[in-house]
Enzyme design. Structure first.
Site, PDB file in Angstrom:
ATOM      1  N   ARG A   1       0.879  -1.260   0.038  1.00 55.82           N
ATOM      2  CA  ARG A   1       0.000  -0.187   0.240  1.00 55.82           C
ATOM      3  C   ARG A   1       0.980   1.337  -0.112  1.00 55.82           C
ATOM      4  O   ARG A   1       0.326   2.245  -0.421  1.00 55.82           O
ATOM      5  CB  ARG A   1      -0.872   0.095   1.218  1.00 55.82           C
ATOM      6  CG  ARG A   1      -2.231  -0.849   1.079  1.00 55.82           C
ATOM      7  CD  ARG A   1      -3.113  -0.954   2.336  1.00 55.82           C
ATOM      8  NE  ARG A   1      -4.417  -1.480   1.883  1.00 55.82           N
ATOM      9  CZ  ARG A   1      -5.462  -1.639   2.847  1.00 55.82           C
ATOM     10  NH1 ARG A   1      -5.125  -1.471   3.998  1.00 55.82           N
ATOM     11  NH2 ARG A   1      -6.583  -2.090   2.387  1.00 55.82           N
TER      12      ARG A   1
ATOM     13  N   LYS B   1     -18.366 -16.694   2.995  1.00 54.56           N
ATOM     14  CA  LYS B   1     -19.790 -16.251   3.369  1.00 54.56           C
ATOM     15  C   LYS B   1     -20.389 -16.134   1.980  1.00 54.56           C
ATOM     16  O   LYS B   1     -20.004 -14.852   1.328  1.00 54.56           O
ATOM     17  CB  LYS B   1     -20.033 -15.311   4.183  1.00 54.56           C
ATOM     18  CG  LYS B   1     -19.744 -15.875   5.681  1.00 54.56           C
ATOM     19  CD  LYS B   1     -20.027 -14.829   6.821  1.00 54.56           C
ATOM     20  CE  LYS B   1     -19.635 -15.248   8.046  1.00 54.56           C
ATOM     21  NZ  LYS B   1     -19.780 -14.030   9.154  1.00 54.56           N
TER      22      LYS B   1
ATOM     23  N   GLY C   1      -7.756  -8.051  -0.905  1.00 52.24           N
ATOM     24  CA  GLY C   1      -7.829  -8.911   0.299  1.00 52.24           C
ATOM     25  C   GLY C   1      -7.104 -10.098   0.137  1.00 52.24           C
ATOM     26  O   GLY C   1      -6.072 -10.205  -0.308  1.00 52.24           O
TER      27      GLY C   1
ATOM     28  N   GLY D   1     -12.366  -4.193   1.594  1.00 54.95           N
ATOM     29  CA  GLY D   1     -13.802  -3.812   1.809  1.00 54.95           C
ATOM     30  C   GLY D   1     -14.229  -2.864   0.802  1.00 54.95           C
ATOM     31  O   GLY D   1     -15.289  -2.697   0.166  1.00 54.95           O
TER      32      GLY D   1
END
Ligand code: 3PG
Ligand code: MG
Length: 419
Positions: free
Chosen positions: A40, A206, A375, A398
Protein backbone atom coordinates in the site's frame (compact mmCIF):
# COMPACT_ATOMS: atom_id res chain seq x y z
CA UNK A 1 -19.23 12.10 -13.51
CA UNK A 2 -15.45 11.97 -13.92
CA UNK A 3 -13.47 13.32 -11.00
CA UNK A 4 -10.62 15.81 -11.04
CA UNK A 5 -7.26 14.03 -10.85
CA UNK A 6 -3.88 15.07 -9.56
CA UNK A 7 -2.77 15.53 -13.19
CA UNK A 8 -5.24 18.40 -13.57
CA UNK A 9 -3.77 20.40 -10.69
CA UNK A 10 -1.28 23.21 -10.48
CA UNK A 11 0.46 22.44 -7.19
CA UNK A 12 3.72 24.38 -7.37
CA UNK A 13 4.52 25.79 -3.93
CA UNK A 14 1.11 24.71 -2.63
CA UNK A 15 0.36 22.67 0.48
CA UNK A 16 -1.19 19.43 -0.73
CA UNK A 17 -2.92 17.39 1.94
CA UNK A 18 -3.05 13.85 0.60
CA UNK A 19 -5.04 11.01 2.20
CA UNK A 20 -3.32 7.65 1.71
CA UNK A 21 -4.23 4.16 2.90
CA UNK A 22 -1.13 3.20 4.87
CA UNK A 23 -3.10 0.71 6.96
CA UNK A 24 -0.36 -1.89 6.46
CA UNK A 25 0.20 -5.14 8.38
CA UNK A 26 2.73 -4.74 11.19
CA UNK A 27 4.52 -7.24 13.40
CA UNK A 28 6.44 -6.57 16.58
CA UNK A 29 10.11 -7.46 16.19
CA UNK A 30 12.63 -6.83 19.00
CA UNK A 31 10.30 -4.30 20.60
CA UNK A 32 9.86 -2.41 17.29
CA UNK A 33 6.95 -2.44 14.87
CA UNK A 34 8.02 -3.80 11.48
CA UNK A 35 5.97 -3.58 8.28
CA UNK A 36 5.34 -7.05 6.84
CA UNK A 37 3.81 -5.94 3.52
CA UNK A 38 4.51 -2.46 2.11
CA UNK A 39 2.35 -2.80 -1.02
CA UNK A 40 0.00 0.00 0.00
CA UNK A 41 2.95 2.36 0.50
CA UNK A 42 4.68 1.34 -2.74
CA UNK A 43 1.48 1.91 -4.72
CA UNK A 44 1.33 5.58 -3.71
CA UNK A 45 4.86 6.35 -4.96
CA UNK A 46 3.79 7.43 -8.47
CA UNK A 47 1.46 10.10 -7.07
CA UNK A 48 4.08 11.22 -4.56
CA UNK A 49 6.81 11.46 -7.22
CA UNK A 50 4.52 13.50 -9.44
CA UNK A 51 3.71 15.93 -6.62
CA UNK A 52 7.38 16.21 -5.60
CA UNK A 53 8.44 16.81 -9.18
CA UNK A 54 5.84 19.54 -9.56
CA UNK A 55 7.05 21.30 -6.42
CA UNK A 56 4.18 20.62 -4.02
CA UNK A 57 4.58 20.59 -0.25
CA UNK A 58 3.18 17.15 0.50
CA UNK A 59 1.39 16.40 3.77
CA UNK A 60 0.21 12.81 4.20
CA UNK A 61 -2.74 11.81 6.38
CA UNK A 62 -3.65 8.18 7.11
CA UNK A 63 -5.10 5.78 9.65
CA UNK A 64 -3.53 2.62 11.01
CA UNK A 65 -5.49 -0.12 12.74
CA UNK A 66 -8.51 0.59 14.91
CA UNK A 67 -7.27 2.53 17.98
CA UNK A 68 -10.81 3.85 18.59
CA UNK A 69 -9.92 7.44 19.49
CA UNK A 70 -6.95 6.68 21.76
CA UNK A 71 -3.21 7.05 21.30
CA UNK A 72 -1.78 3.54 20.83
CA UNK A 73 2.00 3.38 20.46
CA UNK A 74 1.73 0.16 18.44
CA UNK A 75 -0.46 1.98 15.88
CA UNK A 76 1.79 4.97 15.30
CA UNK A 77 2.59 5.88 11.70
CA UNK A 78 6.22 6.69 12.60
CA UNK A 79 7.60 3.38 11.24
CA UNK A 80 5.52 3.93 8.10
CA UNK A 81 7.16 7.34 7.57
CA UNK A 82 10.58 5.68 7.92
CA UNK A 83 9.63 3.02 5.37
CA UNK A 84 8.36 5.68 2.98
CA UNK A 85 11.67 7.55 3.24
CA UNK A 86 13.48 4.31 2.28
CA UNK A 87 11.21 3.72 -0.68
CA UNK A 88 11.32 7.31 -1.94
CA UNK A 89 15.05 7.60 -1.37
CA UNK A 90 14.66 11.01 0.29
CA UNK A 91 13.93 12.34 3.79
CA UNK A 92 10.36 12.18 5.04
CA UNK A 93 9.40 14.24 8.09
CA UNK A 94 7.01 13.01 10.76
CA UNK A 95 4.91 14.90 13.29
CA UNK A 96 3.22 13.07 16.18
CA UNK A 97 -0.21 14.63 15.69
CA UNK A 98 -2.58 15.24 12.78
CA UNK A 99 -4.12 18.59 13.82
CA UNK A 100 -3.10 21.57 15.94
CA UNK A 101 -0.32 24.06 16.40
CA UNK A 102 2.59 21.64 16.16
CA UNK A 103 1.30 20.38 12.81
CA UNK A 104 0.77 23.89 11.46
CA UNK A 105 4.25 24.97 12.56
CA UNK A 106 5.89 21.96 10.91
CA UNK A 107 3.91 22.51 7.74
CA UNK A 108 5.00 26.17 7.77
CA UNK A 109 8.62 25.03 7.46
CA UNK A 110 8.04 22.78 4.42
CA UNK A 111 9.76 23.64 1.14
CA UNK A 112 8.47 22.66 -2.32
CA UNK A 113 9.18 18.93 -2.79
CA UNK A 114 9.19 18.13 0.95
CA UNK A 115 7.10 15.27 2.35
CA UNK A 116 5.57 15.15 5.83
CA UNK A 117 3.63 12.27 7.41
CA UNK A 118 1.03 13.13 10.06
CA UNK A 119 0.21 10.82 12.99
CA UNK A 120 -2.71 8.34 12.85
CA UNK A 121 -5.99 10.21 12.32
CA UNK A 122 -7.86 7.55 14.31
CA UNK A 123 -6.11 8.65 17.50
CA UNK A 124 -9.08 11.06 17.53
CA UNK A 125 -12.59 9.61 17.80
CA UNK A 126 -13.76 12.57 15.68
CA UNK A 127 -12.11 10.90 12.65
CA UNK A 128 -14.52 7.96 12.40
CA UNK A 129 -17.41 10.13 13.57
CA UNK A 130 -16.70 12.38 10.57
CA UNK A 131 -16.91 15.36 12.90
CA UNK A 132 -17.18 18.60 10.90
CA UNK A 133 -14.95 20.78 13.10
CA UNK A 134 -12.26 18.09 13.19
CA UNK A 135 -12.43 17.97 9.39
CA UNK A 136 -12.06 21.77 9.34
CA UNK A 137 -8.98 21.42 11.58
CA UNK A 138 -7.45 18.87 9.19
CA UNK A 139 -8.18 21.13 6.23
CA UNK A 140 -6.22 24.06 7.74
CA UNK A 141 -2.98 22.77 6.20
CA UNK A 142 -4.55 22.10 2.80
CA UNK A 143 -4.46 24.48 -0.14
CA UNK A 144 -5.45 21.42 -2.18
CA UNK A 145 -6.72 18.00 -1.12
CA UNK A 146 -5.79 14.76 -2.90
CA UNK A 147 -7.29 11.38 -2.07
CA UNK A 148 -5.16 8.36 -3.03
CA UNK A 149 -6.65 6.11 -0.34
CA UNK A 150 -8.87 3.83 -2.39
CA UNK A 151 -8.73 1.22 0.40
CA UNK A 152 -10.41 3.64 2.81
CA UNK A 153 -12.76 5.34 0.33
CA UNK A 154 -15.77 3.30 1.51
CA UNK A 155 -15.48 5.05 4.88
CA UNK A 156 -17.19 8.43 5.30
CA UNK A 157 -14.59 9.65 7.79
CA UNK A 158 -13.22 13.12 8.49
CA UNK A 159 -9.96 12.55 6.59
CA UNK A 160 -11.66 10.96 3.57
CA UNK A 161 -14.99 12.74 3.19
CA UNK A 162 -15.32 15.56 5.72
CA UNK A 163 -12.06 17.26 4.81
CA UNK A 164 -12.93 17.20 1.10
CA UNK A 165 -16.19 18.93 1.93
CA UNK A 166 -14.36 21.52 4.04
CA UNK A 167 -11.84 22.28 1.27
CA UNK A 168 -14.59 22.43 -1.37
CA UNK A 169 -16.67 24.78 0.79
CA UNK A 170 -13.95 27.42 0.72
CA UNK A 171 -13.44 27.02 -3.02
CA UNK A 172 -10.46 24.62 -2.95
CA UNK A 173 -9.87 21.69 -5.28
CA UNK A 174 -10.15 18.01 -4.29
CA UNK A 175 -8.62 15.49 -6.68
CA UNK A 176 -8.09 11.75 -7.02
CA UNK A 177 -4.50 10.50 -6.84
CA UNK A 178 -3.02 8.22 -9.50
CA UNK A 179 -3.62 5.05 -7.45
CA UNK A 180 -7.23 6.03 -6.84
CA UNK A 181 -7.61 6.70 -10.55
CA UNK A 182 -6.13 3.30 -11.46
CA UNK A 183 -8.36 1.45 -8.98
CA UNK A 184 -11.48 3.15 -10.35
CA UNK A 185 -10.38 2.41 -13.92
CA UNK A 186 -9.77 -1.31 -13.39
CA UNK A 187 -12.58 -2.13 -10.95
CA UNK A 188 -14.96 0.30 -12.65
CA UNK A 189 -14.57 1.12 -16.35
CA UNK A 190 -12.77 -2.09 -17.37
CA UNK A 191 -15.51 -4.25 -15.87
CA UNK A 192 -18.28 -2.04 -17.22
CA UNK A 193 -17.29 -2.97 -20.78
CA UNK A 194 -15.23 -6.17 -20.45
CA UNK A 195 -13.67 -8.01 -23.38
CA UNK A 196 -15.47 -11.35 -23.63
CA UNK A 197 -15.60 -14.01 -22.41
CA UNK A 198 -15.69 -12.36 -18.98
CA UNK A 199 -15.02 -14.93 -16.25
CA UNK A 200 -15.65 -14.08 -12.60
CA UNK A 201 -14.10 -16.22 -9.86
CA UNK A 202 -15.58 -15.72 -6.41
CA UNK A 203 -14.54 -17.42 -3.21
CA UNK A 204 -14.54 -16.82 0.51
CA UNK A 205 -16.48 -18.11 3.45
CA UNK A 206 -19.85 -16.46 3.22
CA UNK A 207 -22.54 -15.99 0.59
CA UNK A 208 -23.80 -13.05 2.63
CA UNK A 209 -20.50 -11.17 2.08
CA UNK A 210 -20.60 -11.66 -1.69
CA UNK A 211 -24.24 -11.88 -2.69
CA UNK A 212 -24.53 -8.27 -3.87
CA UNK A 213 -21.38 -8.65 -5.94
CA UNK A 214 -22.67 -11.92 -7.39
CA UNK A 215 -26.01 -10.33 -8.19
CA UNK A 216 -24.42 -7.39 -9.96
CA UNK A 217 -21.83 -9.42 -11.85
CA UNK A 218 -24.47 -11.88 -13.10
CA UNK A 219 -25.50 -8.98 -15.33
CA UNK A 220 -22.04 -8.72 -16.87
CA UNK A 221 -20.29 -12.08 -16.70
CA UNK A 222 -20.27 -14.98 -19.16
CA UNK A 223 -19.19 -17.44 -16.45
CA UNK A 224 -19.09 -17.36 -12.65
CA UNK A 225 -16.89 -19.89 -10.82
CA UNK A 226 -17.65 -20.37 -7.14
CA UNK A 227 -15.20 -21.65 -4.50
CA UNK A 228 -14.62 -21.36 -0.78
CA UNK A 229 -17.07 -22.30 1.95
CA UNK A 230 -19.80 -20.22 0.30
CA UNK A 231 -20.13 -23.01 -2.28
CA UNK A 232 -21.76 -25.15 0.45
CA UNK A 233 -24.63 -22.73 0.93
CA UNK A 234 -25.31 -23.10 -2.82
CA UNK A 235 -25.08 -26.90 -2.52
CA UNK A 236 -27.44 -26.84 0.46
CA UNK A 237 -29.86 -24.77 -1.65
CA UNK A 238 -29.75 -27.59 -4.22
CA UNK A 239 -30.59 -30.17 -1.56
CA UNK A 240 -27.09 -31.65 -1.10
CA UNK A 241 -25.78 -32.73 2.31
CA UNK A 242 -23.01 -30.40 3.56
CA UNK A 243 -21.73 -32.34 6.62
CA UNK A 244 -19.76 -30.11 8.96
CA UNK A 245 -18.90 -27.54 6.27
CA UNK A 246 -19.40 -23.88 7.02
CA UNK A 247 -22.87 -22.98 5.70
CA UNK A 248 -25.40 -20.19 6.06
CA UNK A 249 -28.74 -22.04 6.18
CA UNK A 250 -30.61 -18.73 6.26
CA UNK A 251 -29.02 -17.73 2.94
CA UNK A 252 -30.24 -20.67 0.83
CA UNK A 253 -33.06 -18.54 -0.61
CA UNK A 254 -30.58 -15.92 -1.70
CA UNK A 255 -28.43 -18.66 -3.22
CA UNK A 256 -31.44 -20.09 -5.06
CA UNK A 257 -32.29 -16.68 -6.44
CA UNK A 258 -28.73 -16.26 -7.75
CA UNK A 259 -28.86 -19.70 -9.39
CA UNK A 260 -32.18 -18.81 -11.03
CA UNK A 261 -30.86 -15.46 -12.26
CA UNK A 262 -27.79 -17.15 -13.74
CA UNK A 263 -30.01 -19.62 -15.61
CA UNK A 264 -32.27 -16.85 -16.79
CA UNK A 265 -29.42 -14.82 -18.20
CA UNK A 266 -27.53 -17.79 -19.66
CA UNK A 267 -24.54 -17.29 -17.37
CA UNK A 268 -22.43 -20.41 -16.93
CA UNK A 269 -22.57 -20.71 -13.12
CA UNK A 270 -20.14 -23.35 -11.88
CA UNK A 271 -20.01 -24.92 -8.43
CA UNK A 272 -17.30 -27.33 -7.26
CA UNK A 273 -17.79 -30.91 -8.46
CA UNK A 274 -15.32 -32.37 -5.96
CA UNK A 275 -13.59 -31.07 -2.87
CA UNK A 276 -10.93 -31.66 -0.24
CA UNK A 277 -12.59 -32.53 3.06
CA UNK A 278 -11.34 -33.28 6.57
CA UNK A 279 -12.74 -34.15 9.96
CA UNK A 280 -12.71 -31.20 12.36
CA UNK A 281 -11.65 -31.94 15.93
CA UNK A 282 -11.89 -29.35 18.69
CA UNK A 283 -8.65 -28.57 20.54
CA UNK A 284 -8.07 -26.88 23.88
CA UNK A 285 -6.44 -23.89 22.19
CA UNK A 286 -8.54 -20.76 21.90
CA UNK A 287 -8.41 -18.27 19.04
CA UNK A 288 -8.46 -14.45 19.42
CA UNK A 289 -12.24 -14.50 19.79
CA UNK A 290 -12.09 -17.17 22.53
CA UNK A 291 -13.39 -19.93 20.26
CA UNK A 292 -11.88 -23.41 20.34
CA UNK A 293 -9.32 -23.85 17.51
CA UNK A 294 -10.18 -26.74 15.18
CA UNK A 295 -7.68 -29.34 14.16
CA UNK A 296 -8.41 -31.00 10.81
CA UNK A 297 -7.76 -34.74 10.51
CA UNK A 298 -8.16 -37.39 7.83
CA UNK A 299 -7.74 -35.01 4.88
CA UNK A 300 -9.10 -36.60 1.68
CA UNK A 301 -10.62 -35.84 -1.71
CA UNK A 302 -14.40 -36.23 -1.86
CA UNK A 303 -15.66 -37.00 -5.35
CA UNK A 304 -19.36 -36.53 -4.82
CA UNK A 305 -21.58 -33.54 -4.29
CA UNK A 306 -22.69 -34.65 -0.83
CA UNK A 307 -20.19 -34.01 1.95
CA UNK A 308 -19.58 -36.90 4.40
CA UNK A 309 -21.45 -36.44 7.70
CA UNK A 310 -18.29 -36.17 9.85
CA UNK A 311 -16.35 -33.89 7.47
CA UNK A 312 -16.06 -30.25 6.42
CA UNK A 313 -15.20 -29.13 2.90
CA UNK A 314 -12.03 -27.00 2.99
CA UNK A 315 -10.80 -26.65 -0.60
CA UNK A 316 -11.95 -27.32 -4.16
CA UNK A 317 -10.82 -30.69 -5.53
CA UNK A 318 -8.67 -31.61 -8.56
CA UNK A 319 -11.58 -32.14 -10.98
CA UNK A 320 -12.96 -28.71 -10.06
CA UNK A 321 -9.54 -27.15 -10.56
CA UNK A 322 -9.40 -28.68 -14.00
CA UNK A 323 -12.88 -27.47 -14.95
CA UNK A 324 -12.25 -23.95 -13.61
CA UNK A 325 -8.81 -23.73 -15.26
CA UNK A 326 -10.42 -24.62 -18.61
CA UNK A 327 -12.88 -21.72 -18.23
CA UNK A 328 -10.10 -19.35 -17.18
CA UNK A 329 -8.03 -20.33 -20.22
CA UNK A 330 -10.88 -19.14 -22.50
CA UNK A 331 -11.30 -15.80 -20.78
CA UNK A 332 -10.44 -12.36 -22.16
CA UNK A 333 -11.33 -10.62 -18.88
CA UNK A 334 -10.98 -12.20 -15.44
CA UNK A 335 -12.11 -10.85 -12.08
CA UNK A 336 -11.06 -12.82 -9.01
CA UNK A 337 -12.12 -12.12 -5.44
CA UNK A 338 -11.82 -14.57 -2.54
CA UNK A 339 -9.82 -17.76 -1.94
CA UNK A 340 -11.03 -21.22 -2.99
CA UNK A 341 -10.42 -22.78 0.43
CA UNK A 342 -8.72 -22.46 3.80
CA UNK A 343 -5.47 -21.51 2.03
CA UNK A 344 -3.64 -20.44 5.21
CA UNK A 345 -3.32 -24.20 5.89
CA UNK A 346 -1.17 -25.68 3.14
CA UNK A 347 -3.21 -28.89 3.03
CA UNK A 348 -6.09 -26.76 1.75
CA UNK A 349 -4.15 -24.26 -0.38
CA UNK A 350 -3.80 -26.18 -3.64
CA UNK A 351 -7.16 -25.07 -5.07
CA UNK A 352 -6.38 -21.40 -4.51
CA UNK A 353 -2.81 -21.80 -5.77
CA UNK A 354 -3.96 -23.63 -8.90
CA UNK A 355 -6.45 -20.86 -9.67
CA UNK A 356 -3.69 -18.29 -9.12
CA UNK A 357 -1.50 -20.14 -11.63
CA UNK A 358 -4.35 -20.41 -14.15
CA UNK A 359 -5.09 -16.67 -13.87
CA UNK A 360 -1.38 -15.78 -14.24
CA UNK A 361 -1.05 -18.11 -17.23
CA UNK A 362 -4.13 -16.68 -18.96
CA UNK A 363 -2.70 -13.19 -18.47
CA UNK A 364 0.87 -13.89 -19.53
CA UNK A 365 0.41 -16.28 -22.45
CA UNK A 366 -3.19 -15.84 -23.59
CA UNK A 367 -3.47 -12.07 -23.28
CA UNK A 368 -6.36 -11.95 -20.82
CA UNK A 369 -6.85 -8.90 -18.62
CA UNK A 370 -6.90 -10.08 -15.01
CA UNK A 371 -8.19 -7.98 -12.14
CA UNK A 372 -7.80 -9.13 -8.56
CA UNK A 373 -10.32 -7.60 -6.19
CA UNK A 374 -8.14 -7.18 -3.12
CA UNK A 375 -7.99 -8.88 0.27
CA UNK A 376 -7.18 -12.60 0.56
CA UNK A 377 -6.86 -13.28 -3.19
CA UNK A 378 -4.04 -10.72 -3.34
CA UNK A 379 -2.39 -12.39 -0.33
CA UNK A 380 -2.69 -15.79 -2.01
CA UNK A 381 -1.21 -14.54 -5.30
CA UNK A 382 1.70 -12.89 -3.53
CA UNK A 383 2.30 -16.01 -1.46
CA UNK A 384 2.44 -18.03 -4.68
CA UNK A 385 4.93 -15.48 -6.09
CA UNK A 386 2.53 -14.57 -8.91
CA UNK A 387 1.59 -11.04 -7.83
CA UNK A 388 3.42 -9.43 -10.75
CA UNK A 389 1.84 -11.71 -13.35
CA UNK A 390 -1.69 -10.35 -13.29
CA UNK A 391 -2.94 -7.11 -14.84
CA UNK A 392 -4.10 -5.41 -11.66
CA UNK A 393 -4.28 -6.10 -7.92
CA UNK A 394 -6.49 -3.83 -5.85
CA UNK A 395 -5.15 -2.31 -2.62
CA UNK A 396 -8.69 -2.31 -1.26
CA UNK A 397 -10.46 -5.02 0.72
CA UNK A 398 -13.84 -3.81 1.91
CA UNK A 399 -13.60 -0.85 -0.49
CA UNK A 400 -13.22 -3.06 -3.59
CA UNK A 401 -16.17 -5.20 -2.55
CA UNK A 402 -18.42 -2.21 -1.98
CA UNK A 403 -17.31 -0.69 -5.26
CA UNK A 404 -17.94 -3.96 -7.13
CA UNK A 405 -21.40 -4.06 -5.54
CA UNK A 406 -22.03 -0.81 -7.39
CA UNK A 407 -22.09 1.39 -4.30
CA UNK A 408 -20.90 4.97 -4.42
CA UNK A 409 -17.75 5.37 -2.29
CA UNK A 410 -18.04 8.46 -0.04
CA UNK A 411 -14.31 9.24 -0.38
CA UNK A 412 -14.71 9.40 -4.16
CA UNK A 413 -18.08 11.14 -4.23
CA UNK A 414 -16.64 14.04 -2.19
CA UNK A 415 -13.96 14.88 -4.80
CA UNK A 416 -14.37 17.74 -7.27
CA UNK A 417 -15.97 16.95 -10.60
CA UNK A 418 -13.89 17.40 -13.72
CA UNK A 419 -15.28 20.72 -15.02
C1 3PG B 1 -8.68 -1.59 5.30
O1 3PG B 1 -7.57 -2.04 5.54
O2 3PG B 1 -9.69 -2.31 5.11
C2 3PG B 1 -8.81 -0.11 5.15
O3 3PG B 1 -7.62 0.54 5.45
C3 3PG B 1 -9.93 0.42 6.01
O4 3PG B 1 -9.70 0.08 7.34
P1 3PG B 1 -10.94 -0.24 8.27
O5 3PG B 1 -11.58 -1.51 7.76
O6 3PG B 1 -10.38 -0.39 9.67
O7 3PG B 1 -11.89 0.91 8.16
MG1 MG C 1 -11.35 -3.26 6.39
Amino acid sequence: MAKLTVNDLNVRGKRVLMRVDYNVPLDEKDGQMAITDATRIVETLPTLRLLIERGAKVILAAHLGRPKGKREASMSLRPVAAKLADLLGRPVAFVDDCIGEKVEKTVGLLQPGDVLVLENTRFYSEEEANNASFAEELSRVADVYVNDAFGAAHRAHASTEGVARAVTKRGGQCAAGLLMERELKFLGDELEHPARPFVVILGGAKVSDKIQVIDRLLEKADAVLIGGAMAYTFRMAQGCRTGKSLVEPDKTDVAKAALAKAKDRGVNFLLPIDDVVATPVQTENLDKKGKSVLNYQNVRVNRELNCPEDAAGLDIGPATVEAYAAEIAQAKTILWNGPMGLFEDKRFAEGTNAIARAVAEATQTLGAKSIIGGGDSVKALNKAGLGNQVSFMSTGGGASLEFLEGKELPGVAALSDKF
